[in-house]
Design an enzyme around this catalytic site. Structure first.
Site, PDB file in Angstrom:
ATOM      1  N   SER A   1      -9.625   2.081   2.847  1.00 26.50           N
ATOM      2  CA  SER A   1      -8.725   2.840   2.005  1.00 26.50           C
ATOM      3  C   SER A   1      -7.703   1.968   1.274  1.00 26.50           C
ATOM      4  O   SER A   1      -7.093   2.415   0.312  1.00 26.50           O
ATOM      5  CB  SER A   1      -7.980   3.865   2.850  1.00 26.50           C
ATOM      6  OG  SER A   1      -7.139   3.196   3.795  1.00 26.50           O
TER       7      SER A   1
ATOM      8  N   SER B   1      -9.907  -0.255   7.112  1.00 30.19           N
ATOM      9  CA  SER B   1      -9.333  -0.198   5.770  1.00 30.19           C
ATOM     10  C   SER B   1      -8.627  -1.459   5.268  1.00 30.19           C
ATOM     11  O   SER B   1      -8.241  -1.500   4.096  1.00 30.19           O
ATOM     12  CB  SER B   1      -8.380   0.983   5.657  1.00 30.19           C
ATOM     13  OG  SER B   1      -9.130   2.154   5.510  1.00 30.19           O
TER      14      SER B   1
ATOM     15  N   LYS C   1       0.866  -1.180   0.000  1.00 26.59           N
ATOM     16  CA  LYS C   1       0.000   0.000   0.000  1.00 26.59           C
ATOM     17  C   LYS C   1       0.901   1.227   0.000  1.00 26.59           C
ATOM     18  O   LYS C   1       1.903   1.260   0.725  1.00 26.59           O
ATOM     19  CB  LYS C   1      -0.882  -0.027   1.254  1.00 26.59           C
ATOM     20  CG  LYS C   1      -1.854   1.144   1.373  1.00 26.59           C
ATOM     21  CD  LYS C   1      -2.750   0.997   2.605  1.00 26.59           C
ATOM     22  CE  LYS C   1      -3.767   2.111   2.712  1.00 26.59           C
ATOM     23  NZ  LYS C   1      -4.668   1.948   3.874  1.00 26.59           N
TER      24      LYS C   1
HETATM   25  N1  GLN Z   1     -13.310   4.481   6.316  1.00 20.25           N
HETATM   26  C1  GLN Z   1     -12.649   4.941   7.478  1.00 20.25           C
HETATM   27  C2  GLN Z   1     -12.235   6.385   7.283  1.00 20.25           C
HETATM   28  O1  GLN Z   1     -12.562   6.924   6.287  1.00 20.25           O
HETATM   29  C3  GLN Z   1     -11.483   4.059   7.828  1.00 20.25           C
HETATM   30  C4  GLN Z   1     -10.258   4.323   7.045  1.00 20.25           C
HETATM   31  C5  GLN Z   1      -9.078   3.497   7.482  1.00 20.25           C
HETATM   32  O2  GLN Z   1      -9.226   2.481   8.157  1.00 20.25           O
HETATM   33  N2  GLN Z   1      -7.890   3.934   7.100  1.00 20.25           N
HETATM   34  O3  GLN Z   1     -11.593   6.958   8.090  1.00 20.25           O
END
Ligand code: GLN
Length: 508
Positions: free
Chosen positions: A155, A179, A80
């Site tokens: 994400s 994420s 990532k």
């Molecule tokens: N969807 C969540 C957010 O927008 C989690 C994102 C994540 O775990 N990095 O913050």
């Protein structure tokens, strides 16, 4: 049986073939780099590591030829783009870090390299990991291989898309509020977010430091276990929140059961009640209205499978589940606003070309560099931390966070693991929720509480729901119970084949 194509092999299978020298790492690396380019429309990769990857593959082949055996040696992966790397730029999905080059590798990157893995490149993600659809990336969306008009989740959307489309056998992800689990769920792959602190955060571009945690994304629990064994471990000199616990071999028990070690894919557990005695808690708050009927149906069928394996299902309650949304969306932006203050046009990345004075330079650089979601979160975070609002929002959120963690401890007196949905719906269409940020936030309902409590959680493929799209089952364990989670998931995967499914276009 015809010989499988190289991209059809998962981590454990590939490692076995590399060890017997049936295939070389160089061959696999070349094949996967070419394949990833063929499917560039998925938007999964942001950068390819061609030269360094080939050098790493050659080095792995030499070690294999010399008789060295270790479970990840010569197996390709991709990272990532939130993990800093020396070989390649690191953007964190943001314009503000365009062309940024780190002088060092993240601990997780270094550990996987030491284990002999070959880094194919960097994968798309939401800007600073803020999002649920990979549609907040400054470099364009990543697409779901099951339906390219749909999001792959976020994400870690590029990681999920790449693994699901068989572009790479495994990838790293990070999970702050879901994420790893949510994109794994929406693309039909397996992913685990370990206990907070299991993996070092050193070199992970920070979003919300008290929540951020790295983890593997792959096709199976076994493959995730192999990666996690190499990723985890203390790193106290560089990340004081990393856990001072020795690394574990999460895969040892599992490998013996699959028989991969002795080259047979036959399960020794087939038909046995391998999960006898396991109590699976079902929080009533996770199976209520808001969860789509197709998702619920797939989960119910998966839970029946767990019962067949000998597990018992018990009803439990996590009464503050709904509060996890406001609590997370106060704490995460608060920490983000502080973490992102380092991007000021001086030390890193983008600096505005024209400005009048220092304050103007800061302002212009940040306005040009950060995307809308990130700017919004910086404003929310700054607001809830400001004098006068701190007690009402941030402090209150921290208190409820503690209660959410206590609710889990209460639940674990009644069960060993907790099961539920990961996402209330299957993957939605790209753009569908972009006008409605609250709809995006609400979709995080089943993943946030685990993160707030710092517990390990995973997503495993459990069938298909609306529009024939994949559905993931979430398994949540108590602190440090990754081995139990992975073992439970592995038994399910020995008895089912959801995790072997790939979209038609990518399964040949
Ligand atoms: N969807 C969540 C957010 O927008 C989690 C994102 C994540 O775990 N990095 O913050």
């Amino acid at each position: 049986m015809s010989t499988p194509q190289l991209h059809q092999l998962g981590v454990a299978e590939l490692a076995a073939k590399l060890a017997t020298r049936d295939v070389s790492s160089t061959e696999v690396t070349q094949h996967l780099l070419a394949r990833a380019r063929q499917h560039s429309h998925l938007g999964a990769y942001l950068a390819f590591n061609d030269e360094a990857a080939m050098a790493q593959a050659k080095a792995a082949d030499a070690r294999l030829a010399a008789g060295e055996r270790s479970p990840l040696l010569g197996v390709p992966l991709a990272h990532k783009d939130i993990f800093v790397t020396r070989d390649l730029p690191t953007t964190a999905g943001s314009k503000i870090l365009e062309n940024y080059r780190s002088p060092f590798d993240a601990t997780v990157v270094a550990k996987l390299a030491t284990a002999g893995m070959v880094n194919l490149g960097k994968l798309n993600c939401d800007e600073f990991a803020m999002g649920s659809g990979n549609d907040n990336s400054a470099y364009g969306p990543a697409r779901n291989p099951w339906d390219p008009e749909r999001i792959p989740g976020g994400s870690s959307g590029g990681s999920a898309a790449a693994v699901a489309a068989r572009l790479v056998p495994a990838a790293t992800g990070t999970d702050t509020g879901g994420s790893i689990r949510q994109p794994a769920s929406l693309t039909g792959i397996t992913g685990i977010k370990p206990t907070y602190g299991r993996c070092s955060r050193y070199g992970m571009v920070a979003f919300a430091s008290s929540l951020d945690q790295a983890g593997p994304m792959a096709r199976s629990a076994l493959d995730c276990a192999l990666l996690l064994s190499a990723m985890a471990g203390p790193d106290l000199d560089r990340d004081s929140t990393s856990l001072d616990r020795p690394a574990e071999d999460f895969a040892a028990g599992l490998l013996a059961q699959t028989g991969i070690a002795n080259n047979s894919m036959e399960s020794s557990a087939g038909g046995q009640k391998s999960l006898k005695g396991l109590r699976i808690g079902l929080p009533k708050e996770f199976f209520g209205e808001g969860c789509a009927p197709g998702v619920q149906a797939a989960l119910r069928a998966a839970l029946a499978e767990f019962e067949k394996l000998g597990a018992t299902l018990v009803d439990i309650s996590l009464p503050r589940t709904e509060l996890s949304i406001p609590v997370y969306y106060i704490i995460a932006p608060a920490e983000a606003s502080s973490n992102l203050s380092r991007f000021d046009g001086v030390k890193f990345g983008h600096r505005a070309r024209q400005y009048t004075d220092l304050a103007d330079m800061y302002q212009k650089s940040r306005t040009e560099g950060f995307g809308p979601e990130v700017q919004k979160r910086i404003m929310i975070g700054t607001y809830v931390l400001s004098h006068g609002y701190y007690d009402a929002y941030y402090l209150q959120a921290q208190k409820i966070r503690r209660l959410i963690a206590q609710d889990f401890q209460q639940a674990f007196t009644q069960c060993d693991v907790i099961a539920g949905p990961v996402s209330p719906t299957v993957a939605w269409n790209i753009g569908e929720k972009s006008e409605d940020p609250v709809a995006n936030y609400l979709a995080d309902i089943y993943t946030l509480s685990t993160s707030l409590a710092g517990l390990p959680g995973m997503s495993i493929p459990a069938g298909f729901g609306e529009h024939g799209m994949p559905v993931g089952l979430q398994l949540i364990g108590n602190y440090f119970k990754e081995a139990q989670l992975l073992g439970t998931a592995h038994q399910f995967q020995l008895a089912t084949d959801w995790h072997t499914r790939a979209p038609a276009e990518f399964s040949a």
